[in-house]
Write an enzyme that holds these catalytic residues in place. Structure first.
Site, PDB file in Angstrom:
ATOM      1  N   GLU A  21     -25.206  11.139  36.174  1.00  0.00           N
ATOM      2  CA  GLU A  21     -25.459   9.937  35.600  1.00  0.00           C
ATOM      3  C   GLU A  21     -26.799   9.474  35.443  1.00  0.00           C
ATOM      4  OE1 GLU A  21     -24.674   6.297  37.587  1.00  0.00           O
ATOM      5  OE2 GLU A  21     -26.506   6.219  38.102  1.00  0.00           O
ATOM      6  N   PHE A  23     -29.685   7.469  33.560  1.00  0.00           N
ATOM      7  CA  PHE A  23     -30.392   5.565  32.722  1.00  0.00           C
ATOM      8  C   PHE A  23     -31.173   6.201  31.780  1.00  0.00           C
ATOM      9  CE2 PHE A  23     -33.302   7.251  36.201  1.00  0.00           C
ATOM     10  CZ  PHE A  23     -35.203   6.904  35.786  1.00  0.00           C
ATOM     11  N   PRO A  25     -34.476   5.854  29.774  1.00  0.00           N
ATOM     12  CA  PRO A  25     -35.725   5.510  29.573  1.00  0.00           C
ATOM     13  C   PRO A  25     -36.538   4.630  29.164  1.00  0.00           C
ATOM     14  CG  PRO A  25     -35.178   7.991  29.158  1.00  0.00           C
ATOM     15  CD  PRO A  25     -33.628   7.231  28.694  1.00  0.00           C
ATOM     16  N   GLY A 113     -22.064  -5.735  38.439  1.00  0.00           N
ATOM     17  CA  GLY A 113     -23.058  -5.685  38.562  1.00  0.00           C
ATOM     18  C   GLY A 113     -23.711  -6.439  39.289  1.00  0.00           C
TER      19      GLY A 113
END
Length: 609
Positions: A21, A23, A25, A113
């Site tokens: 995984e 994310f 930047p 979420g």
């Protein structure tokens, strides 16, 4: 390729597999460095897939499909895109799925979420979805079997105290709605996870389960993430890590061994699909894969080259015994905010991610006022810095810091350094004229590295510094200051308001080394830099510290009004003289400029209301 199909493919079916995984930047160079990292990581043996997280309703969500597209087309990796319901209307979800599908992505991790930043309660957007199961049904209805849908599982409950049987029932609802695989929250209790998987199977949840594995990078991040996620830390983890918690290298080494034992226990129990939460870093992940014996054969024969000793640190900034004594490079802005600097940079643990270990790192951290604010109580703040009622009084407080009568300021945890004696009179003058300085260094031109005040690094070397000063100033003084800087020439400046409006003559995201050394049989060592991205990150902290100072005073008090006005309207300035051979000329120009008292005597003396 869909993950559900890949799991049945003969080339993958009977193997121990892993996935990553990442994310998005926060900077453009961070994105490019992430691409470089993904490219390196695939060489260890292709991951089953890589997934990319989703910023809630727009923070970084626009980048997620872009990174997915690059991973698909440039790196030939199968991808999985996170998609959350947070702050997402139905139209936004439709467009996100369309972009992912058009890029070739055939896997989506459907999540409700977390609440948006700075909000405690989760609320449904009009036209959006309330539960992950609703999102699963929507994807299934619109894409059928064209998209493989994953969902989140919580082996220890969504939050501490959750009824596990109830959370398993919710998980089954998501699977029954059309989910084909499960990725779990991070956890460290392997025995509990094995039992949880058995419970899931007994309740009819038969789809593949990918355990979420969070490598141990450093003690602080390990504890913080475990606390934030509410996961249990087995006692043998604490027994191994607590004795070495102040040594990052030992924490990572022992952490890798613990995670290898943890993964091996999962594999021994038939759980062979390992999913790594990389935090956009690679070293700790590689240590685990390699020690599990899964690294591709050709790489086992390669001896890694030692990392170049690119930089070192100023000993007065990182004294012996502090846990960041081996940090490679630092933006100068946190020079006197050591704890804040350490917490931001605890993940800057590896090269190469560009020459500089700064905000270009794909793991560069966010500003968190709760971690980086003032640590003193209101009473302690009043005792330390009193109750100035005018900018004149504020200037005198800053002067007392420059003369060591005051040992700290909100922007400086430690007393002013000995090297400031060279420019002490100029700093006193600046502060009395309401150019309120919070950081500075004098020019140095070939001082011996053994010098007791200015020296650092190996013996028989020479050290250099560009003069640098950082200060708050009333906006009415900016234009005259800029004019003087232009006349002086070879100056880099950065002016920023609390809103983030940046005025600079420096190239964006290009680091300017302001401290360096030359040593026998070594390359040039450049430990301290100035650059715009980290300056903007520091800006948030600098203004927040001023507001925290104000908050210690009664809202009706003159001091509170003064500090709030200053933090709302004054400009944060950074100036670097790139011609260090001029000595301290940079500081001399302030004696020739008009002061705040010249422009606004009532404001300066605190008379105006």
């Amino acid at each position: 390729m869909k993950i559900s199909d890949k799991l049945q493919d003969p080339g993958w079916k009977d193997k121990v597999t892993w996935s990553y995984e990442f994310f998005p930047p926060k900077t453009s160079t961070g994105i490019q460095n992430l691409y470089n990292r993904i490219d390196r990581m695939k060489e260890w043996g292709y991951p089953m897939f890589v997934d990319v997280t989703w910023g809630a309703g727009g923070s970084t969500s626009d980048l997620t499909p872009v990174i997915i597209n690059v991973a698909q087309k440039d790196f030939q990796l199968d991808t999985c895109m996170h998609l959350t319901c947070t702050n997402m209307s139905g139209e936004m979800i439709r467009m996100a799925l369309k972009k992912a599908y058009e890029s070739g992505c055939r896997n989506v991790l459907a999540l409700r979420g977390d609440p948006p930043k700075n909000e405690t309660e989760w609320t449904q957007v009009e036209g959006g979805f309330r539960y992950a199961a609703d999102l699963v049904r929507y994807i299934k209805k619109n894409y059928g079997d064209e998209i493989c849908i994953g969902v989140a599982g919580y082996p220890e409950g969504y939050s501490p105290g959750d009824d596990i049987d109830r959370s398993i029932n919710h998980l089954k609802e998501k699977v029954d709605a059309g989910a084909s695989f499960i990725v779990t929250q991070m956890f460290y209790d392997a025995d509990n996870f094995v039992e949880w998987v058995k419970k899931c199977r007994e309740n009819g949840i038969l789809v593949p389960i990918f355990p979420g594995i969070m490598p141990i990078q450093a003690w602080d991040s390990f504890i913080r993430r475990a606390k934030w996620s509410g996961v249990k830390i087995p006692q043998h983890f604490m027994d191994a890590l607590v004795p070495v918690k102040d040594n990052d290298d030992d924490v990572r080494e022992r952490g890798a061994d613990l995670m290898v034992q943890f993964c091996q226990k999962l594999i021994d129990n038939g759980i062979t699909r390992l999913h790594f939460y990389t935090m956009n870093l690679e070293k700790a992940v590689k240590m685990i894969i390699e020690r599990l014996g899964l690294l591709v054969e050709e790489l086992k024969q390669v001896t890694e080259k030692p990392e170049n000793e690119l930089t070192t640190n100023r000993t007065e900034i990182f004294p012996n015994g502090t846990k960041r004594a081996n940090e490679d490079v630092r933006p100068i802005f946190w020079r006197t905010r050591l704890e804040s600097y350490m917490s931001r940079t605890e993940q800057w643990d590896e090269f190469p991610h560009g020459r500089w270990g700064d905000s270009r790192s794909p793991a560069f951290g966010e500003f968190d006022p709760s971690r980086h604010g003032l640590r003193q109580s209101a009473a302690e703040i009043l005792a330390l810095w009193g109750s100035p009622k005018s900018y004149k009084e504020l200037g005198e407080l800053f002067v007392s810091y420059c003369t060591k009568k005051q040992t700290s300021l909100p922007w400086s945890d430690m007393p002013i350094s000995e090297e400031a004696k060279v420019i002490q009179s100029q700093l006193e003058n600046m502060n009395r004229r309401a150019y309120l300085t919070i950081n500075s260094q004098p020019a140095l031109n070939g001082v011996k590295s053994s010098d007791p005040v200015h020296g650092w690094g190996p013996t028989n070397g020479y050290v250099y510094q560009k003069p640098y000063v950082e200060f708050f100033v009333h906006p009415s003084l900016i234009e005259e200051l800029k004019s003087s800087l232009h006349q002086m020439g070879d100056i880099s400046y950065f002016f920023v308001s609390v809103s983030g409006k940046l005025d600079t003559n420096a190239a964006y995201e290009v680091p300017n080394a302001v401290t360096w050394g030359v040593f026998p049989n070594r390359e040039v060592i450049q430990p301290t830099i100035v650059e715009s991205t980290s300056f903007l990150a520091w800006k948030d902290e600098a203004y927040s510290l001023g507001m925290a100072w104000a908050s210690a005073h009664d809202p009706k008090s003159e001091t509170h009004k003064l500090l709030v006005s200053m933090m709302s309207s004054w400009v944060l300035c950074v100036i670097v003289d790139n011609n260090y051979e001029r000595g301290q000329s940079l500081f001399d120009i302030f004696s020739k400029l008009r002061s705040l008292e010249d422009f606004h005597p009532e404001l300066y003396n605190g008379v105006a209301k």
